[in-house]
Design a protein around this motif. Sequence first.
Motif, mmCIF file in Angstrom:
data_model
loop_
_atom_site.group_PDB
_atom_site.id
_atom_site.type_symbol
_atom_site.label_atom_id
_atom_site.label_comp_id
_atom_site.label_asym_id
_atom_site.label_seq_id
_atom_site.Cartn_x
_atom_site.Cartn_y
_atom_site.Cartn_z
ATOM 1 N N LEU A 1 0.879 -1.170 0.000
ATOM 2 C CA LEU A 1 0.000 0.000 0.000
ATOM 3 C C LEU A 1 0.916 1.219 0.000
ATOM 4 O O LEU A 1 1.767 1.361 0.882
ATOM 5 C CB LEU A 1 -0.891 -0.020 1.246
ATOM 6 C CG LEU A 1 -1.652 1.264 1.563
ATOM 7 C CD1 LEU A 1 -2.644 1.589 0.464
ATOM 8 C CD2 LEU A 1 -2.390 1.122 2.890
ATOM 9 N N ILE A 2 0.747 2.066 -0.988
ATOM 10 C CA ILE A 2 1.595 3.260 -1.079
ATOM 11 C C ILE A 2 0.752 4.484 -0.769
ATOM 12 O O ILE A 2 -0.345 4.655 -1.314
ATOM 13 C CB ILE A 2 2.233 3.370 -2.477
ATOM 14 C CG1 ILE A 2 3.250 2.243 -2.637
ATOM 15 C CG2 ILE A 2 2.902 4.718 -2.663
ATOM 16 C CD1 ILE A 2 3.898 2.185 -3.969
ATOM 17 N N ILE A 3 1.238 5.297 0.152
ATOM 18 C CA ILE A 3 0.551 6.537 0.478
ATOM 19 C C ILE A 3 1.359 7.665 -0.135
ATOM 20 O O ILE A 3 2.562 7.793 0.111
ATOM 21 C CB ILE A 3 0.421 6.707 2.008
ATOM 22 C CG1 ILE A 3 -0.303 5.511 2.616
ATOM 23 C CG2 ILE A 3 -0.307 7.997 2.335
ATOM 24 C CD1 ILE A 3 -1.709 5.275 2.104
ATOM 25 N N ASN A 4 0.679 8.464 -0.947
ATOM 26 C CA ASN A 4 1.351 9.452 -1.770
ATOM 27 C C ASN A 4 1.363 10.812 -1.074
ATOM 28 O O ASN A 4 0.364 11.504 -1.010
ATOM 29 C CB ASN A 4 0.618 9.531 -3.119
ATOM 30 C CG ASN A 4 1.340 10.399 -4.119
ATOM 31 O OD1 ASN A 4 2.229 11.172 -3.759
ATOM 32 N ND2 ASN A 4 0.956 10.268 -5.367
ATOM 33 N N GLN B 1 2.790 -4.645 3.262
ATOM 34 C CA GLN B 1 3.675 -3.557 3.664
ATOM 35 C C GLN B 1 3.085 -2.219 3.238
ATOM 36 O O GLN B 1 2.325 -2.145 2.272
ATOM 37 C CB GLN B 1 5.061 -3.752 3.060
ATOM 38 C CG GLN B 1 5.038 -4.045 1.582
ATOM 39 C CD GLN B 1 6.429 -4.167 1.012
ATOM 40 O OE1 GLN B 1 7.406 -3.932 1.688
ATOM 41 N NE2 GLN B 1 6.520 -4.524 -0.252
ATOM 42 N N VAL B 2 3.422 -1.204 4.012
ATOM 43 C CA VAL B 2 2.915 0.136 3.734
ATOM 44 C C VAL B 2 4.089 1.087 3.604
ATOM 45 O O VAL B 2 4.988 1.108 4.446
ATOM 46 C CB VAL B 2 1.982 0.620 4.871
ATOM 47 C CG1 VAL B 2 1.420 1.997 4.536
ATOM 48 C CG2 VAL B 2 0.855 -0.368 5.096
ATOM 49 N N ARG B 3 4.105 1.855 2.524
ATOM 50 C CA ARG B 3 5.168 2.846 2.305
ATOM 51 C C ARG B 3 4.508 4.203 2.117
ATOM 52 O O ARG B 3 3.616 4.361 1.291
ATOM 53 C CB ARG B 3 5.950 2.524 1.037
ATOM 54 C CG ARG B 3 6.520 1.116 1.002
ATOM 55 C CD ARG B 3 7.946 1.125 1.504
ATOM 56 N NE ARG B 3 8.537 -0.195 1.429
ATOM 57 C CZ ARG B 3 8.416 -1.122 2.376
ATOM 58 N NH1 ARG B 3 7.695 -0.885 3.453
ATOM 59 N NH2 ARG B 3 9.007 -2.303 2.246
ATOM 60 N N ILE B 4 4.976 5.168 2.918
ATOM 61 C CA ILE B 4 4.476 6.527 2.768
ATOM 62 C C ILE B 4 5.562 7.328 2.068
ATOM 63 O O ILE B 4 6.620 7.580 2.650
ATOM 64 C CB ILE B 4 4.126 7.138 4.144
ATOM 65 C CG1 ILE B 4 3.085 6.252 4.850
ATOM 66 C CG2 ILE B 4 3.599 8.561 3.982
ATOM 67 C CD1 ILE B 4 2.863 6.595 6.304
ATOM 68 N N GLY B 5 5.337 7.678 0.809
ATOM 69 C CA GLY B 5 6.369 8.344 0.019
ATOM 70 C C GLY B 5 6.247 9.858 0.119
ATOM 71 O O GLY B 5 5.195 10.417 -0.147
ATOM 72 N N LEU C 1 4.564 0.774 9.644
ATOM 73 C CA LEU C 1 4.495 1.573 8.424
ATOM 74 C C LEU C 1 5.878 2.158 8.176
ATOM 75 O O LEU C 1 6.657 2.310 9.108
ATOM 76 C CB LEU C 1 3.481 2.715 8.589
ATOM 77 C CG LEU C 1 2.163 2.375 9.267
ATOM 78 C CD1 LEU C 1 1.323 3.628 9.410
ATOM 79 C CD2 LEU C 1 1.402 1.321 8.491
ATOM 80 N N GLN C 2 6.159 2.500 6.931
ATOM 81 C CA GLN C 2 7.476 3.075 6.645
ATOM 82 C C GLN C 2 7.327 4.369 5.875
ATOM 83 O O GLN C 2 6.592 4.436 4.887
ATOM 84 C CB GLN C 2 8.290 2.111 5.796
ATOM 85 C CG GLN C 2 9.099 1.169 6.653
ATOM 86 C CD GLN C 2 9.975 0.288 5.805
ATOM 87 O OE1 GLN C 2 10.261 0.596 4.658
ATOM 88 N NE2 GLN C 2 10.408 -0.819 6.383
ATOM 89 N N VAL C 3 8.035 5.391 6.370
ATOM 90 C CA VAL C 3 8.094 6.640 5.634
ATOM 91 C C VAL C 3 9.292 6.556 4.696
ATOM 92 O O VAL C 3 10.407 6.285 5.131
ATOM 93 C CB VAL C 3 8.239 7.836 6.594
ATOM 94 C CG1 VAL C 3 8.396 9.125 5.809
ATOM 95 C CG2 VAL C 3 7.023 7.905 7.513
ATOM 96 N N VAL C 4 9.035 6.724 3.397
ATOM 97 C CA VAL C 4 10.106 6.627 2.415
ATOM 98 C C VAL C 4 10.337 8.017 1.836
ATOM 99 O O VAL C 4 9.418 8.663 1.356
ATOM 100 C CB VAL C 4 9.715 5.649 1.283
ATOM 101 C CG1 VAL C 4 10.822 5.562 0.260
ATOM 102 C CG2 VAL C 4 9.390 4.289 1.852
ATOM 103 N N VAL C 5 11.592 8.470 1.937
ATOM 104 C CA VAL C 5 11.924 9.790 1.401
ATOM 105 C C VAL C 5 12.361 9.611 -0.053
ATOM 106 O O VAL C 5 13.287 8.859 -0.336
ATOM 107 C CB VAL C 5 13.044 10.431 2.225
ATOM 108 C CG1 VAL C 5 13.385 11.803 1.669
ATOM 109 C CG2 VAL C 5 12.616 10.531 3.681
#
Lengths: 186, 566
Positions: free
Chosen positions: B168-171, B208-212, B235-239
């Motif tokens: 799941l990608i959070i934009n 998995q969840v990535r917050i870009g 959850l993971q914050v991805v820069v």
Amino acid sequence: MFEAILVMSVGAIVLGAALGYAAVKFRVEGDPLVEKIDAILPQTQCGQCSFPGCKPYAQAIARGEAEINQCPPGGEDGIRKLADLLGREFKPLSAEHGIEKPKAVAVIDEQTCIGCTLCIQACPVDAIVGAAKQMHTIIAEQCTGCELCLPPCPVDCITMETLHETVETWKWKYPVVTLHPAANLQ
Amino acid sequence: MTTPLRSLFDFNGGVKPDYHKDASTRLSIGVLSAPTEVPTELVIPLHQSIGGTPRPIVAVGEQVKKGQRIGDADGDVSSAVHASTSGTVSAIEMRRMPHPSGLSSLCVVLETDGRDEWIACQAFDHKLATPQEIRDYLRDCGVVGLGGAVFPTHLKLNADRQGGIETLIINGAECEPYITCDDMLMRERANDIVRGVVLMREILGAKQVRIGIEDNKPEAIAAMQVAVGDCGDDLQVVVVPTRYPAGGAKQLIRVITGIEVPHGKRSIDYDVQCFNVATALAIYEAIGLGRPLISRIVTVAGNVDAPRNFDVLIGTPIKKIIAACSPLPDTNRLIMGGPMMGVEMPGDEVPVVKATNCILLGSNKIFPPPAPEMPCIRCGECALACPADLQPLELYWFSRAKIFGKAQEYHLFDCIECGCCSYVCPSNIPLVDYYRFAKSEIWAREKEKSLADEARDRFEFRQFRDVRDEQEKSARLAARAAAAAAAKQLATTDTVAIPNTEASTEANEKAALIAAAIARAREQQVTATPQNMQQLSAEQLAEISAIEARRAEIREQAKPHLPPDA
């Protein structure tokens, strides 16, 4: 001399048999040209071309019995497409068959409708709902705007309403290059 | 939670324009949805999402409360709309839309009462609900993608999928210049966003969840990392590196997962789903608090003295929020969206809708009028800049020449209209304008064609039905005639010889049929007694028979007096 004739005849027989077999085996049902012409016609089924529907007109064009400029709903655009497909010259729309109008749908004034079902019988695409002595109404999405329901109505309760552009049907315009006055060069 | 080292991927093309994001992030989100700030009139368009236009379910003069549904979703691909505050419906009429056409659309006009009274909000228990119930609930809460595409969220948030999805990608990339609404939202409401993300994860069953988030938003990244650490979920914050358009869904998916979604496929086909941060917040408010989507964050930037973000009720006229930012006098245009993808607004009275992420004021100083368009020199800069890996120059030639079939062959519909090609074009060609023209022309033609096909089918079926009815009718008549003839033959074989000629048989059949019908009618007449004559007094019966006698007399008189030999 005799051998040469024999060889040629055998060849002719073999090739003829092959062609004959292919003609039976790979026979095309219907006329593909008629289908192509029919796909260009707007399917209003209005009969303004003097044929009873779009398919008969397409057949007449394919047989060379009708001109390509007899379809007012298809308009100039349609004539151009037909001219391209058939390799004929473009002709302006024939005036005796009508004029190109903006797309419209029929609307029944439900206060005046007497429920005679005459329009239902006239509608070529079954776009009118109703029963005897019941109010009729037109399914706007399915109305092709052929106007065939107008003459039979005994109380003249059907009118044609032009479709206006909405936010959903609006189209981006072709980008126009704006002309600016040239800079005053010394 | 610290972000583990992970390798990111890259997308081709893209540009690095000036971002101009600092000015509007200096002030906190202004609240224009507080009771005192609510304008006296809200214009709420019914059609605010992709799909069908909702049907109004309120009447003029009706009292509505804040959050009350005023438009019901039309079908599954549609989304409900709600009253943004309490008040009275003063009209349901056509009003100008925030749309480049300047055309009108059906809107519910709300005269606000200043009380800002909520409906009874009740949280929704998604754990007890079936996937269909979740979908219906989100549809009725009007939750749509707030990144700009306004695609109904319930269609993407599908709990039916076996085994859940992979990622799941959070934009939160927000790549377009000037726009800072997602940035400010993440800074100020990170906890609520994360709650929404956790809800979405539970519904989708994402592994998995990535917050870009783009690396030019350090405050937002920090706030989101704190919120993610607090929530206890992994959850993971991805820069992600800052490059326009890293916030495009396909581009962000590529950067984070390395998956390139090909032509004709959707990200869900690769077990990936992407949502905007503001959508996550809307989902939290809908499911966690029971509140429908009635407001959003809007950036006001560009030619204003005090650029800022506001929490605005849907339906607020944009002039109201512009006025709060003291616009400069040389403002000559209003843009909804950013400078790359935004569209010009027809006027400042149009309402804020769910798609309004930014209102950009333009002047000749900030956005000078484009230099004259010059011929394409096929330099290929646009192809290098295209993030969708298309050939913009070919698309341009075909769109310009109106050869739409070829344009589609070159995948015109994969163009995301990001504007990178126009940005880099040394000939100043407004490429995106050509693509938009070609796309809408192709859509219109396809629609026309499908309508024509439908009309042809209906016409052919009608003809088939006419022929069938005719055949059935004649078959029925023939069968009846045959039956009657057979019966007559049976009855008359002993007494009369049947004439053998065909013509006379036919005449006989007809005569027999008529005779039989007359006999039946007579029989019915004799047996049928009017039902209202059973309980009548002798007097009344006598009166009736007198009337009958008079009628018979009149009938006798009315008969034509034929000569006796006729």
